[in-house]
Scaffold this active site. Structure first.
Site, PDB file in Angstrom:
ATOM      1  CB  THR A 176     -10.657   1.921 -10.173  1.00 36.02           C
ATOM      2  OG1 THR A 176     -11.700   2.479 -10.979  1.00 36.02           O
ATOM      3  CG2 THR A 176      -9.899   3.052  -9.485  1.00 36.02           C
TER       4      THR A 176
ATOM      5  CE  LYS B 161     -13.241   5.847 -11.158  1.00 34.55           C
ATOM      6  NZ  LYS B 161     -13.473   4.436 -11.417  1.00 34.55           N
TER       7      LYS B 161
ATOM      8  CE  LYS C 284     -10.674  -0.814  -5.838  1.00 29.81           C
ATOM      9  NZ  LYS C 284     -10.602  -0.517  -7.303  1.00 29.81           N
TER      10      LYS C 284
END
Length: 285
Positions: free
Chosen positions: A94, A169, A237
Site C-alpha cells: 500500500t 486501496k 501510514k
C-alpha cells in the site's frame, strides 16, 4: 509464466509467496532479514536469494510487498534494473498513487509491465489465500498476471491505469477507519448503558449494521484483545497517504482526519503495534 520472485516476506508476503510455491510456481524469495527467508525455505519449496538482483534475474513475474513509499522505491529500482524485458513487476504494497505512476514509467522504459496491486484482507486473508486485490495498470499486463494473483486471492479486479489500485486501496482504508470508530463507540455506549453487548452484537450483526469488522473484531474488542494482524502504525501510514491524496484532488475527508488523530492517541499509549480495532482503548478510562 512459472518462474516468479517475491520480494518482502512480512506478515503478508510470507504466506502469499507460500501459496505460489504450493501451486507449482518456481519461486525465488528475498527479504532484508535473512532469518525470514531461511524459515520460509524450511516450509516451502523455493530458492533463497541474497540480493534483489539475484532474486529477480530470469523471473517472469516479480511480486513485492514491503513497507512504505521509500521502501518501494528503493526495492523497485534495484529490481527493474535487473529484470528481463517482457517480464512484469507487481507491487502489492500500500503506497502512493504518484509512486505507482513513476514506477510504471520506469518499467515502460525497460519494456517491463507494471501493476500496482495493493491487497485487503489482512494477515488471515493472506494465510488463507482469500485476499482482495485492487489493480492499476494496462489491461494486457493485468490479464497476463491474473492467474498468478488468483493463487492467493478470492477476488482480483483491475480498476484502471497505473495508480488506480492505490487509489482504490485508499478508499478501502477510509471506509475501515470510519467503521471501526463507529463500532468502538457502539460498544462503549452499550457497556455504559449496562447492556450485554454480546447479545446486542448477535442481533444487530444480522441487520443493516453488519460489517466485516463487527463479525471479526467485536468479540475480541470486548475482551481487550488487540493482536490480530494489521497494526495501528501501518494504518496511520495508509491514512496519511489518503489524506495527502485528498489534499491534491480537493476532496474532504473530515472523519478520516479525525480517526487518524484517534489512532495517534493509541500510539501515544503504546499501542502502535495493536491492531486497528484498538480504537476502543481510547474510550476506556
Amino acid at each position: 509464466m512459472k518462474k516468479v520472485c517475491f520480494l518482502g516476506l512480512g506478515v503478508m508476503g510470507y504466506p502469499m509467496a507460500g501459496h505460489l510455491s504450493d501451486n507449482g510456481y518456481d519461486v525465488t524469495v528475498f527479504n532484508r532479514t535473512t532469518e525470514k527467508v531461511s524459515n520460509w525455505c524450511k516450509h516451502y519449496a523455493g530458492q533463497m536469494a541474497h540480493t534483489i538482483t539475484d532474486a529477480v534475474t530470469g523471473a517472469d513475474i516479480v511480486l513485492m510487498c514491503v513497507g512504505n513509499d521509500n521502501d518501494v522505491s528503493e526495492v523497485a529500482q534495484q529490481a527493474i534494473a535487473a529484470m528481463k524485458p517482457d517480464s512484469i513487476l507487481i507491487d502489492h504494497t500500500t503506497a502512493s498513487a504518484e509512486l505507482a505512476r513513476q514506477l510504471d514509467a520506469m518499467c515502460a522504459d525497460k519494456q517491463i509491465g507494471f501493476l500496482d496491486a495493493p491487497v485487503s484482507g489482512g494477515q488471515a486473508g493472506a494465510q488463507n489465500g482469500q485476499l482482495t486485490v485492487m489493480v492499476g495498470g494496462r489491461t494486457d499486463t493485468f490479464e497476463r498476471a491474473l492467474p498468478v494473483m488468483q493463487v492467493f486471492a478470492r477476488h482480483v479486479q483491475r480498476i484502471g491505469d497505473a495508480g488506480s489500485g492505490q487509489l482504490a486501496k485508499m478508499m478501502n482504508q477510509i471506509c475501515i477507519a470510519g467503521i471501526v470508530q463507529g463500532l468502538a463507540e457502539a460498544l462503549h455506549f452499550g457497556e455504559r448503558a449496562g447492556l450485554d453487548c454480546n447479545q446486542v452484537i448477535e442481533v444487530i450483526s444480522k441487520g443493516a449494521a453488519q460489517s466485516w469488522q463487527m463479525e471479526n473484531r467485536a468479540a475480541t474488542m470486548m475482551n481487550g484483545e488487540y493482536e490480530f494482524g494489521f497494526a495501528v502504525d501501518w494504518m496511520r501510514k495508509d491514512l496519511h497517504i489518503a489524506l495527502e491524496e485528498a489534499r491534491k484532488n480537493g476532496s474532504t475527508l473530515a472523519l478520516t482526519a479525525l480517526v487518524d488523530q484517534y489512532y495517534a492517541d493509541v500510539q501515544k499509549c503504546g499501542g502502535g503495534r495493536w491492531d486497528t480495532s484498538s480504537l476502543l482503548t481510547r474510550l476506556h478510562p
